[in-house]
Design a protein around this motif. Sequence first.
Motif, short mmCIF file in Angstrom:
data_model
loop_
_atom_site.label_atom_id
_atom_site.label_comp_id
_atom_site.label_asym_id
_atom_site.label_seq_id
_atom_site.Cartn_x
_atom_site.Cartn_y
_atom_site.Cartn_z
N SER A 134 0.87 -0.81 0.28
CA SER A 134 -0.14 0.13 -0.15
C SER A 134 0.97 1.27 -0.01
N GLY A 135 0.39 1.79 -0.93
CA GLY A 135 1.68 3.49 -1.33
C GLY A 135 3.26 3.31 -1.75
N MET A 136 3.54 1.91 -2.42
CA MET A 136 4.73 1.32 -2.99
C MET A 136 4.48 1.52 -4.35
N ASP A 137 5.26 2.49 -5.13
CA ASP A 137 5.54 2.51 -6.40
C ASP A 137 6.40 1.31 -6.93
N LEU A 138 6.28 0.92 -7.13
CA LEU A 138 7.52 -0.50 -8.11
C LEU A 138 7.28 -1.06 -9.57
#
Length: 393
Positions: free
Chosen positions: A168-172
């Motif tokens: 959640s909230g992570m740009d991969l």
Amino acid sequence: MSDSAAQSGPPHSNITAVLVLDDGTLFWGFGFGSEGDTVGEVCFNTSITGYQEILTDPSYAGQIINFTFPHIGNVGTTPEDMETRKAVSRGLVVREDITNPANYRAETHLTEWTETQGLIGICGIDTRKLTRLIRDKGAPNGVIAYSKTGTFDISALLKKAQEWPGLSGMDLAKDVTREKSEEWTTTNWTRGSGFGTLENAKAHVVAVDYGAKDNILRCLAEVGARVTVVPATTSFDDIMAHNPDGIFLSNGPGDPAATGKYALPVIKQLIETNLPIFGICLGHQLLALAFGGKTYKMHQGHRGANHPVQDLRTSKVEITSMNHGFSVDGDSLPANVKISHTSLFDKTVCGIECTDRPIFSVQQHPEASPGPQDSFYLFEQFMDMILKQKKAA
């Protein structure tokens, strides 16, 4: 074999791996692949084959995959089944020892392949118990540690699992996208001939790579698209400089809202061009966000090759492959965007289409074709939109 962090010793001397969950649950087993430890979100996939495609699907970045099917490895591995240049998942969990390959296309044993790919695996654990835990409590953070000596610092591994921030909230997408633009003309694989090459292109498609699977690009080429693949952070002006006839928004990992910080301004501009746009998976979620909709983190996600999806326009049911932990909130969509497909498992949104523009997207993976060709029509639908637009121009 499972335990708790309070009882942190292995049950017997030949243990070489442990899976540590962020709630302190331990699963003891036997390691394979590369030694070391890896942290990620622990999810489960119900597919009985396609494990190499799953492990190399960029959408699995940041995730440890628990395979519910106990016999993994019987198909072996082959370079033809890679979905990207290198495995991007964090690790894998299986029930039995890796099965010896029994397939004419196999070139490498899965154990050897995981080692060359830098993947850390654990086998010999109760994957049914782990799956039930994920089903009941949601996907936890966890660490797989593999040591041939069987020596583990459980407290440090538990701390690592608990301190990992989660998806959640992570740009991969920025971690798995291409570094520069490239042309794609490879078409689908056929027995006896392998992959083909596009000869007579009908149209030019720019594909924005948020973590694109290679087989999606092959399917686009199969229906006649000359594809230019561009990195996830490519600007609107740079995309339009390629003079595309259509835009494709690819699958990918992570939280769509986080990726949307740089993707949404570009997609909103692309929508205003009135070019045909087709999105899959993360591309589908980003498209919904660009139209003003919302997405949310699912309890356990959808990951498998037997997911029934209904096309609400025709009532047809398709057996699809899925891999996603976020979903589009159907109630948040504007009036000019309608739901076209839904999951028959839980009625979540699996497809949307714009009523006043040639734009549509789906959550499932039509290129994976477990049906085996149930959803390929979506690529044909996209090409038909493009050709219609070109003819009108």
